[in-house]
Design a protein around this motif. Structure first.
Motif, short mmCIF file in Angstrom:
data_model
loop_
_atom_site.label_atom_id
_atom_site.label_comp_id
_atom_site.label_asym_id
_atom_site.label_seq_id
_atom_site.Cartn_x
_atom_site.Cartn_y
_atom_site.Cartn_z
N LEU A 147 0.81 -1.21 0.00
CA LEU A 147 0.00 0.00 0.00
C LEU A 147 0.84 1.26 0.00
N GLY A 148 2.14 1.11 -0.01
CA GLY A 148 3.03 2.26 -0.12
C GLY A 148 3.66 2.66 1.20
N ARG A 149 4.43 3.77 1.13
CA ARG A 149 5.10 4.31 2.32
C ARG A 149 4.27 5.46 2.85
N TRP A 150 4.19 5.54 4.18
CA TRP A 150 3.36 6.55 4.83
C TRP A 150 4.15 7.22 5.94
N GLU A 151 3.76 8.46 6.24
CA GLU A 151 4.39 9.22 7.32
C GLU A 151 3.31 9.73 8.25
N VAL A 152 3.61 9.72 9.55
CA VAL A 152 2.73 10.31 10.55
C VAL A 152 3.56 11.38 11.25
N ASN A 153 3.13 12.64 11.11
CA ASN A 153 3.85 13.75 11.70
C ASN A 153 3.82 13.63 13.21
N GLY A 154 4.98 13.75 13.85
CA GLY A 154 5.11 13.56 15.29
C GLY A 154 4.52 14.69 16.11
N THR A 155 4.35 15.87 15.53
CA THR A 155 3.80 16.99 16.30
C THR A 155 2.35 17.27 15.95
N THR A 156 1.96 17.12 14.68
CA THR A 156 0.58 17.43 14.28
C THR A 156 -0.31 16.19 14.15
N SER A 157 0.26 15.01 14.16
CA SER A 157 -0.44 13.72 14.01
C SER A 157 -1.10 13.58 12.64
N GLU A 158 -0.62 14.32 11.66
CA GLU A 158 -1.17 14.26 10.30
C GLU A 158 -0.58 13.05 9.56
N VAL A 159 -1.45 12.29 8.87
CA VAL A 159 -1.03 11.11 8.12
C VAL A 159 -0.95 11.50 6.65
N THR A 160 0.21 11.28 6.02
CA THR A 160 0.38 11.59 4.59
C THR A 160 1.14 10.46 3.93
N ARG A 161 0.95 10.38 2.60
CA ARG A 161 1.72 9.42 1.83
C ARG A 161 3.10 9.99 1.65
N ALA A 162 4.12 9.17 1.91
CA ALA A 162 5.51 9.64 1.82
C ALA A 162 5.90 9.79 0.36
N SER A 163 6.62 10.84 0.10
CA SER A 163 7.10 11.04 -1.27
C SER A 163 8.27 10.10 -1.49
N PRO A 164 8.40 9.57 -2.71
CA PRO A 164 9.52 8.67 -2.96
C PRO A 164 10.86 9.40 -2.79
N PRO A 165 11.86 8.70 -2.30
CA PRO A 165 13.16 9.36 -2.09
C PRO A 165 13.77 9.81 -3.42
N THR A 166 14.38 10.98 -3.40
CA THR A 166 15.01 11.50 -4.62
C THR A 166 16.45 11.01 -4.67
N ARG A 167 16.92 10.77 -5.87
CA ARG A 167 18.29 10.27 -6.03
C ARG A 167 19.16 11.31 -6.63
#
Length: 167
Positions: A147-167
């Motif tokens: 289902l992909g990579r996800w991030e949960v902001n530690g201060t705002t508790s906002e859930v977002t889809r993580a952007s793919p790492p740039t090379r």
């Protein structure tokens, strides 16, 4: 040994009819009583077998009868402990207002509420804390999709889809 009153043949002990002529010997042969076979033990053993069979049928058809007879065991679970050095425990990254367990719960709630996956099929694997966000990789274990990579902001508790790492 008794003899038959009809043909004079010898009767076996306990016989009620003559083995030679087939005539009923009655309760007496040659003036002496012929002992009757006792069926007492046959009837007792048959009654025991019937009682055992009836009891087994009742217990097999109604297993709750067995459960009612047993005393109810009270199983108390030990108090819940969260160990700080264990992944998913009460570990809170520096600068974060929520810990990793709360971030995992928020991600699960977000993905299930969006309809992407059911709760029993969701697997959320932690990738640690970086850039003020807890990072996860989510999988649908029921159909084997990522289902992909996800991030949960530690201060705002906002859930977002993580952007793919740039090379």
């Amino acid at each position: 040994m008794a003899t038959c009153t009809n043909c004079g043949g010898k009767l076996l002990r306990g016989a009620t009819s003559c083995p030679h002529c087939g005539v009923f010997a009655g309760e007496e042969a040659d003036g002496r009583p012929v002992p009757k076979r006792s069926l007492k033990w046959f009837w007792i053993s048959l009654a025991v077998v019937v009682v055992i069979a009836a009891a087994s049928v009742l217990l097999l058809r109604k297993p709750e009868l067995i459960e009612r007879q047993r005393p109810a065991a009270t199983i108390e679970s030990p108090p819940t402990r969260v160990v700080g050095d264990r992944p998913g425990g009460a570990r809170r990254a520096s600068g974060a207002k929520i810990n990793e367990a709360e971030a995992t719960r928020l991600l699960r709630h977000h993905l299930v509420a969006s309809g992407a996956v059911t709760n029993d099929c969701l697997v959320a694997m932690s990738n640690g804390f970086a850039g003020n966000a807890y990072r996860f990789t989510a999988y649908n274990r029921c159909d084997g999709t990522r289902l992909g990579r996800w991030e949960v902001n530690g201060t705002t508790s906002e859930v977002t889809r993580a952007s793919p790492p740039t090379r």
